[in-house]
Design a protein around this motif. Structure first.
Motif, mmCIF file in Angstrom:
data_model
loop_
_atom_site.group_PDB
_atom_site.id
_atom_site.type_symbol
_atom_site.label_atom_id
_atom_site.label_comp_id
_atom_site.label_asym_id
_atom_site.label_seq_id
_atom_site.Cartn_x
_atom_site.Cartn_y
_atom_site.Cartn_z
ATOM 1 N N LEU A 20 0.812 -1.232 0.000
ATOM 2 C CA LEU A 20 0.000 0.000 0.000
ATOM 3 C C LEU A 20 0.838 1.271 0.000
ATOM 4 O O LEU A 20 0.304 2.375 0.005
ATOM 5 C CB LEU A 20 -0.904 0.023 1.238
ATOM 6 C CG LEU A 20 -1.978 -1.066 1.304
ATOM 7 C CD1 LEU A 20 -2.465 -1.255 2.724
ATOM 8 C CD2 LEU A 20 -3.141 -0.705 0.387
ATOM 9 N N THR A 21 2.165 1.107 0.041
ATOM 10 C CA THR A 21 3.025 2.279 0.194
ATOM 11 C C THR A 21 4.054 2.348 -0.927
ATOM 12 O O THR A 21 4.227 1.402 -1.699
ATOM 13 C CB THR A 21 3.784 2.231 1.537
ATOM 14 O OG1 THR A 21 4.443 0.966 1.632
ATOM 15 C CG2 THR A 21 2.848 2.390 2.718
ATOM 16 N N GLY A 22 4.765 3.469 -0.959
ATOM 17 C CA GLY A 22 5.883 3.650 -1.890
ATOM 18 C C GLY A 22 5.445 3.452 -3.326
ATOM 19 O O GLY A 22 4.402 3.959 -3.755
ATOM 20 N N ALA A 23 6.253 2.678 -4.054
ATOM 21 C CA ALA A 23 5.996 2.479 -5.483
ATOM 22 C C ALA A 23 4.680 1.745 -5.723
ATOM 23 O O ALA A 23 4.089 1.851 -6.793
ATOM 24 C CB ALA A 23 7.150 1.699 -6.101
ATOM 25 N N ASN A 24 4.192 0.994 -4.749
ATOM 26 C CA ASN A 24 2.962 0.217 -4.943
ATOM 27 C C ASN A 24 1.679 0.988 -4.652
ATOM 28 O O ASN A 24 0.586 0.512 -4.967
ATOM 29 C CB ASN A 24 2.974 -1.026 -4.043
ATOM 30 C CG ASN A 24 3.909 -2.088 -4.585
ATOM 31 O OD1 ASN A 24 4.188 -2.112 -5.782
ATOM 32 N ND2 ASN A 24 4.390 -2.947 -3.715
ATOM 33 N N ARG A 25 1.806 2.149 -4.032
ATOM 34 C CA ARG A 25 0.604 2.863 -3.583
ATOM 35 C C ARG A 25 -0.353 3.145 -4.753
ATOM 36 O O ARG A 25 -1.538 2.804 -4.699
ATOM 37 C CB ARG A 25 0.985 4.174 -2.891
ATOM 38 C CG ARG A 25 -0.161 4.849 -2.157
ATOM 39 C CD ARG A 25 0.321 6.107 -1.439
ATOM 40 N NE ARG A 25 0.761 7.124 -2.377
ATOM 41 C CZ ARG A 25 -0.059 7.964 -3.007
ATOM 42 N NH1 ARG A 25 -1.349 7.927 -2.783
ATOM 43 N NH2 ARG A 25 0.415 8.849 -3.862
ATOM 44 N N LEU A 26 0.184 3.737 -5.793
ATOM 45 C CA LEU A 26 -0.686 4.077 -6.929
ATOM 46 C C LEU A 26 -1.124 2.836 -7.691
ATOM 47 O O LEU A 26 -2.217 2.788 -8.259
ATOM 48 C CB LEU A 26 0.016 5.083 -7.847
ATOM 49 C CG LEU A 26 0.230 6.460 -7.202
ATOM 50 C CD1 LEU A 26 1.031 7.371 -8.126
ATOM 51 C CD2 LEU A 26 -1.103 7.114 -6.831
ATOM 52 N N GLY A 27 -0.252 1.806 -7.693
ATOM 53 C CA GLY A 27 -0.614 0.547 -8.351
ATOM 54 C C GLY A 27 -1.815 -0.100 -7.682
ATOM 55 O O GLY A 27 -2.688 -0.666 -8.337
#
Ligand SMILES: *Cc1c(COP(=O)(O)O)cnc(C)c1O
Length: 388
Positions: free
Chosen positions: A257-264
Motif C-alpha cells: 500500500l506504500t511507496g511504489a505500490n501505492r498508486l498501483g
C-alpha cells in the motif's frame, strides 16, 4: 464440482499470503524489542498511505471506533456539526454525534448520488456556526464516491474554522486521497477494508488544526484519548495492550500500500471496479446502482422480477461466493461486490460468471456463450491493472 471460497464483500476482505503467515506465527509480548520494531515500522510507514506529514494513530477498535475517536478527541458538548448522510454509514455518524450531545445538522443526499457541490455550499451557508463537517469519502452502503476534495475547499471558504472529518474507511488506500494536499483535518481508515487485514484496528490522523482542537476539546474520552496515545507512541508503545497480531499483519501488508505500490494498488481497485461494471452490464444485463460509482465497491441493480437476497444466498450456498445485499430500502434490490483486499483476476471474473449462473438457476436467462465471453473479456481487461 467444488468451488474455492471467495470473499467478495466490501470488508472484511481476502487476506494476502504474507498476512496469513503473520497470523499463524507464535504470539509475542507487546513489551519486547521485536514488537517495538514492528510498531515503529508501522507508524513510520502509515503516513505515506494517508499522504500526510502528520502522525497516524493505530487504535484497537473497529472502524466505527475510529469515527467515535474523531468526535471525542476534537469536539465539545453542544458544538454544532454538519453531517453528510447519504447512506447507512452517514446515518451512523449522525447518530453517534447525537449520542454525544453534539448538535447535528444533516445534509440528506439521495442514496446512490454524490454530494452536489452547490447544494453542499448552500447547506454550509445555512449553518455558519458548525465546528466540523463530517462525510464519508465512499459511502459503502450505496457504493458511492463523494467529491471530498471539492467539499474540503468549499468548507474552507464558507466555514474556515470548521474541521473537515472524513470517514475514508473504504476509500483510503483504494482511491486517490491526499490528506495534506486536500486540507483534510481528520482522516479515518479501518483494517478490514483497504488495509487488507482482519477486522479490529482503526487508523486515524489529525491535522495540526485538529490536533490543536484535541488539546481543548471537552467531550469525555478515555480509551480513545489520542493525547495519551501520542505520549505512549513516543515511548515506542501503545496506550493500552497492543493488538500484536493485527499490527504484525499490518507491518507485512504495508509494502503493498506504500511507496511504489501505492498508486498501483489504487489502479488495481479501479481496474477491478471498471471490469465489474462493464461485464455486469454487457453480459449479465445488470446496471450499476450508483451515479458516482466507487473504485472500492460496486453495487449492481438486481432485475425487479428477482429477489436479490435470494441471489446472494444461492451464490454463497451453491458457488461459495460471498457478496453483500443492500441495506434498508435497498435490501433485495442491489448486490454489492467488493474490490478491496487480496483479490485475484480469477476471483473477480469468477464472481461475475457464478453470479450469472445463479441468475440462470433462478430462470433469468443468460446464454452460456455470454458467460464464456464475459470470462475472456474480463480477464483481458484486468491485464492492464495487475495486482502490485
Ligand atoms: C466498514 C465501514 C465502517 C466501519 O465499520 P466497522 O464495522 O465498525 O468496522 C465505517 N464507515 C464505512 C464507510 C465503512 O465502510
Amino acid at each position: 464440482m467444488t468451488h474455492p471460497y471467495r470473499l467478495m464483500a466490501p470488508g472484511p476482505v481476502p487476506l494476502a499470503p504474507e498476512v496469513l503467515k503473520a497470523l499463524s506465527e507464535p504470539m509475542i509480548h507487546h513489551r519486547t524489542p521485536e514488537f517495538d520494531q514492528i510498531l515503529s515500522r508501522v507508524l513510520k510507514a502509515l503516513p505515506d498511505v494517508f499522504q500526510t506529514h502528520q502522525r497516524v494513530f493505530v487504535q484497537s477498535c473497529t472502524g466505527s471506533g475510529g469515527m467515535e475517536s474523531a468526535l471525542v478527541n476534537c469536539l465539545s458538548h453542544n458544538d454544532e456539526i454538519a453531517v453528510v448522510v447519504s447512506g447507512k454509514f452517514g446515518e451512523r455518524w449522525a447518530k453517534m454525534a447525537d449520542a454525544y450531545g453534539l448538535i447535528v445538522h444533516s445534509l440528506n443526499v439521495d442514496w446512490g448520488h454524490a454530494v452536489d457541490i452547490r447544494q453542499f455550499e448552500a447547506f454550509l451557508n445555512a449553518h455558519p456556526r458548525v465546528r466540523a463537517v463530517l462525510t464519508q469519502a465512499c459511502e459503502t452502503s450505496t457504493a458511492t464516491l463523494h467529491p471530498v476534495r471539492e467539499m474540503s475547499e468549499i468548507t474552507r471558504q464558507i466555514v474556515p474554522e470548521a474541521l473537515v472529518m472524513v470517514d475514508a474507511i473504504t476509500a483510503l488506500g483504494a482511491t486517490p486521497l491526499s490528506m495534506d494536499e486536500w486540507k483534510l483535518d481528520v482522516v479515518i481508515a479501518g483494517s478490514q477494508k483497504a488495509f487488507m487485514i482482519p477486522t479490529g484496528l482503526s487508523l486515524i490522523s489529525l491535522s495540526q488544526r485538529a490536533w490543536q482542537a484535541a488539546q481543548s476539546a471537552r467531550l469525555p474520552r478515555f480509551y480513545l484519548d489520542l493525547r495519551k496515545e501520542q505520549t505512549s507512541n513516543q515511548k515506542g508503545e501503545t496506550f493500552f495492550s497492543s493488538n500484536v497480531a493485527l499490527i504484525k499483519a499490518l507491518d507485512r501488508v504495508l509494502p503493498r500500500l506504500t511507496g511504489a505500490n501505492r498508486l498501483g494498488q489504487i489502479a488495481r481497485c479501479d481496474g477491478l471496479a471498471t471490469m465489474t461494471r462493464k461485464m455486469a452490464e454487457r453480459y449479465l444485463g445488470l446496471a450499476t446502482y450508483s451515479k458516482s460509482p466507487s473504485p472500492s465497491v460496486t453495487a449492481l441493480v438486481v432485475p425487479s422480477q428477482i429477489d436479490g437476497t435470494l441471489v446472494r444466498k444461492n451464490l454463497e450456498a451453491k458457488y461459495n461466493v460471498t457478496v453483500m445485499d443492500g441495506q434498508d430500502h435497498l435490501k433485495g434490490k442491489i448486490l454489492r461486490i467488493g474490490h478491496l483486499g487480496y483479490i485475484t483476476d480469477d476471483d473477480a471474473v469468477q464472481t461475475l460468471v457464478l453470479l450469472g449462473k445463479t441468475l440462470c438457476d433462478l430462470n433469468y436467462n443468460i446464454p452460456l456463450d455470454d458467460l464464456g465471453a464475459l470470462e475472456r473479456e474480463g480477464r483481458d481487461l484486468l491485464k492492464a491493472t495487475p495486482m502490485p
